[in-house]
Design a protein around this motif. Structure first.
Motif, mmCIF file in Angstrom:
data_model
loop_
_atom_site.group_PDB
_atom_site.id
_atom_site.type_symbol
_atom_site.label_atom_id
_atom_site.label_comp_id
_atom_site.label_asym_id
_atom_site.label_seq_id
_atom_site.Cartn_x
_atom_site.Cartn_y
_atom_site.Cartn_z
ATOM 1 N N SER A 186 0.831 -1.211 0.000
ATOM 2 C CA SER A 186 0.000 0.000 0.000
ATOM 3 C C SER A 186 0.863 1.257 0.000
ATOM 4 O O SER A 186 0.554 2.242 -0.675
ATOM 5 N N ILE A 187 1.960 1.202 0.752
ATOM 6 C CA ILE A 187 2.877 2.348 0.774
ATOM 7 C C ILE A 187 3.491 2.572 -0.611
ATOM 8 O O ILE A 187 3.576 3.709 -1.098
ATOM 9 N N LYS A 188 3.901 1.487 -1.257
ATOM 10 C CA LYS A 188 4.505 1.597 -2.589
ATOM 11 C C LYS A 188 3.512 2.152 -3.613
ATOM 12 O O LYS A 188 3.884 2.920 -4.496
ATOM 13 N N VAL A 189 2.245 1.760 -3.497
ATOM 14 C CA VAL A 189 1.237 2.176 -4.479
ATOM 15 C C VAL A 189 0.832 3.633 -4.291
ATOM 16 O O VAL A 189 0.728 4.399 -5.264
ATOM 17 N N PHE A 190 0.613 4.044 -3.049
ATOM 18 C CA PHE A 190 0.025 5.360 -2.792
ATOM 19 C C PHE A 190 1.054 6.472 -2.602
ATOM 20 O O PHE A 190 0.803 7.618 -2.977
ATOM 21 N N MET A 191 2.180 6.162 -2.011
ATOM 22 C CA MET A 191 3.134 7.214 -1.674
ATOM 23 C C MET A 191 4.028 7.550 -2.854
ATOM 24 O O MET A 191 4.506 6.667 -3.562
ATOM 25 N N GLU A 192 4.260 8.845 -3.050
ATOM 26 C CA GLU A 192 5.135 9.339 -4.105
ATOM 27 C C GLU A 192 6.356 10.006 -3.486
ATOM 28 O O GLU A 192 6.300 10.461 -2.329
ATOM 29 N N PRO A 193 7.463 10.105 -4.223
ATOM 30 C CA PRO A 193 8.661 10.749 -3.665
ATOM 31 C C PRO A 193 8.405 12.173 -3.176
ATOM 32 O O PRO A 193 9.008 12.599 -2.185
ATOM 33 N N PHE A 194 7.498 12.884 -3.856
ATOM 34 C CA PHE A 194 7.242 14.276 -3.455
ATOM 35 C C PHE A 194 6.634 14.355 -2.067
ATOM 36 O O PHE A 194 6.791 15.368 -1.382
ATOM 37 N N ASP A 195 5.924 13.322 -1.629
ATOM 38 C CA ASP A 195 5.364 13.329 -0.277
ATOM 39 C C ASP A 195 6.474 13.403 0.761
ATOM 40 O O ASP A 195 6.342 14.098 1.777
ATOM 41 N N MET A 196 7.564 12.701 0.514
ATOM 42 C CA MET A 196 8.721 12.760 1.409
ATOM 43 C C MET A 196 9.476 14.082 1.251
ATOM 44 O O MET A 196 9.856 14.712 2.241
ATOM 45 N N ILE A 197 9.658 14.522 0.017
ATOM 46 C CA ILE A 197 10.404 15.757 -0.235
ATOM 47 C C ILE A 197 9.701 16.962 0.365
ATOM 48 O O ILE A 197 10.328 17.851 0.952
ATOM 49 N N SER A 198 8.373 17.010 0.229
ATOM 50 C CA SER A 198 7.619 18.136 0.775
ATOM 51 C C SER A 198 7.776 18.219 2.289
ATOM 52 O O SER A 198 7.905 19.314 2.852
ATOM 53 N N GLY A 199 7.780 17.071 2.954
ATOM 54 C CA GLY A 199 7.988 17.072 4.404
ATOM 55 C C GLY A 199 9.367 17.581 4.779
ATOM 56 O O GLY A 199 9.530 18.288 5.780
ATOM 57 N N MET A 200 10.370 17.259 3.976
ATOM 58 C CA MET A 200 11.728 17.728 4.252
ATOM 59 C C MET A 200 11.845 19.238 4.013
ATOM 60 O O MET A 200 12.555 19.936 4.744
ATOM 61 N N ILE A 201 11.122 19.741 2.993
ATOM 62 C CA ILE A 201 11.107 21.195 2.760
ATOM 63 C C ILE A 201 10.486 21.911 3.954
ATOM 64 O O ILE A 201 11.005 22.926 4.449
ATOM 65 N N LYS A 202 9.362 21.382 4.422
ATOM 66 C CA LYS A 202 8.728 21.966 5.599
ATOM 67 C C LYS A 202 9.664 21.946 6.801
ATOM 68 O O LYS A 202 9.772 22.926 7.544
ATOM 69 N N ALA A 203 10.351 20.833 6.985
ATOM 70 C CA ALA A 203 11.252 20.701 8.133
ATOM 71 C C ALA A 203 12.373 21.730 8.088
ATOM 72 O O ALA A 203 12.764 22.282 9.126
ATOM 73 N N ALA A 204 12.908 22.002 6.901
ATOM 74 C CA ALA A 204 13.963 23.014 6.775
ATOM 75 C C ALA A 204 13.453 24.389 7.181
ATOM 76 O O ALA A 204 14.137 25.149 7.879
ATOM 77 N N VAL A 205 12.233 24.709 6.765
ATOM 78 C CA VAL A 205 11.632 26.001 7.150
ATOM 79 C C VAL A 205 11.403 26.045 8.654
ATOM 80 O O VAL A 205 11.687 27.058 9.310
ATOM 81 N N PHE A 206 10.901 24.947 9.219
ATOM 82 C CA PHE A 206 10.678 24.904 10.671
ATOM 83 C C PHE A 206 11.993 25.054 11.430
ATOM 84 O O PHE A 206 12.042 25.712 12.476
ATOM 85 N N GLY A 207 13.053 24.446 10.910
ATOM 86 C CA GLY A 207 14.353 24.587 11.551
ATOM 87 C C GLY A 207 14.823 26.032 11.563
ATOM 88 O O GLY A 207 15.365 26.512 12.571
ATOM 89 N N ALA A 208 14.617 26.743 10.438
ATOM 90 C CA ALA A 208 14.984 28.151 10.380
ATOM 91 C C ALA A 208 14.187 28.966 11.395
ATOM 92 O O ALA A 208 14.736 29.843 12.079
#
Length: 260
Positions: A186-208
């Motif tokens: 289910s994870i392989k079918v539904f999840m896309e790389p951008f779902d992970m990348i978007s979370g990392m972008i948010k985390a960088a902003v939160f860190g700042a």
């Protein structure tokens, strides 16, 4: 009565605008001075802000993934959607829960530590001593912490995503009797790389946000030891509020304006 209320509201607005202006100025001053960063101090801060925060982040996110699976797995099985549980947990973790909860946990641990450390230096006049020695406090104190937070929050989110999905898997397989293959597929079918990348972008902003707010409150600490406590509390509260506010706008930019 009305005059006193207006005066109080006016002072509150002026204080808010002044504080906001100082934070923005500190942010841009930090960005300008990034090229002068002390690499050794930055690595030391990365260990303190990132590696030392990993255990509490993993514990928090693992149980969050387990709770999410508890709340969804039985209902999904009931409606014949057991094959979607893993994808739902992973997407929720990647897009929202992992970055936001990691940001909140780190704000409570690291934001408070930054404000207390720099605030103590402020009230003991160590920052004034830096200026006397022709050392800019922003370059010496703020830049390493800013870089460390921006670089390490996305790394923490990667681990948080993994442990959150594992927590969901433990519950789904043992509580809802969903097979491991169904969950992982289910994870392989539904999840896309951008779902992970978007979370990392948010985390960088939160860190700042965490680094800048913590440093700002520390640099403007007053009233001795009592002021250190006030600055520490304010740094945590403001950081968490800004994390939730910025999360909304980042979600709009990343998933609505971006066409996701």
């Amino acid at each position: 009565m009305l005059t006193a209320l207006s005066e109080r509201l006016g002072r509150l607005i002026l204080r808010f605008c002044t504080s906001t202006g100082r934070i923005v100025i500190l942010f841009f001053d930090t960005c300008v001075r990034l090229r002068h960063a002390d690499i050794r101090e930055t690595i030391r801060q990365m260990a303190r802000l990132g590696a030392d925060s990993l255990p509490i982040v993993l514990m928090t996110i693992m149980f969050t993934g387990m709770v999410l699976a508890v709340q969804t797995s039985k209902e999904f099985v009931r409606f014949g959607a057991a094959s979607s549980v893993g994808g739902v947990v992973a997407i929720a973790m990647g897009r929202e829960l992992a970055p936001v909860l990691t940001g909140v946990v780190v704000a409570g641990r690291v934001g408070a530590a930054i404000a207390a450390e720099i605030g103590t230096m402020k009230v003991t006049e160590q920052i004034d001593a830096l200026r006397v020695m022709a050392t800019n406090p922003t370059t010496y104190l703020v830049v390493p912490r800013f870089l460390a937070a921006v670089l390490m929050l996305p790394v923490l989110v990667v681990f948080a995503n993994a442990i959150g999905s594992i927590g969901g898997w433990i519950v789904a397989t043992n509580y809802a009797n969903i097979s491991s293959f169904t969950y992982t597929n289910s994870i392989k079918v539904f999840m896309e790389p951008f779902d992970m990348i978007s979370g990392m972008i948010k985390a960088a902003v939160f860190g700042a946000i965490i680094a800048i707010v913590g440093c700002h409150k520390g640099l403007h600490t007053r009233q001795g030891a009592e002021g250190v406590g006030i600055s520490t509390t304010a740094a945590v509260v403001i950081s968490i509020i800004l994390i939730f506010i910025s999360n909304y706008f980042l979600s709009i930019i990343l998933f609505v304006s971006g066409g996701k």
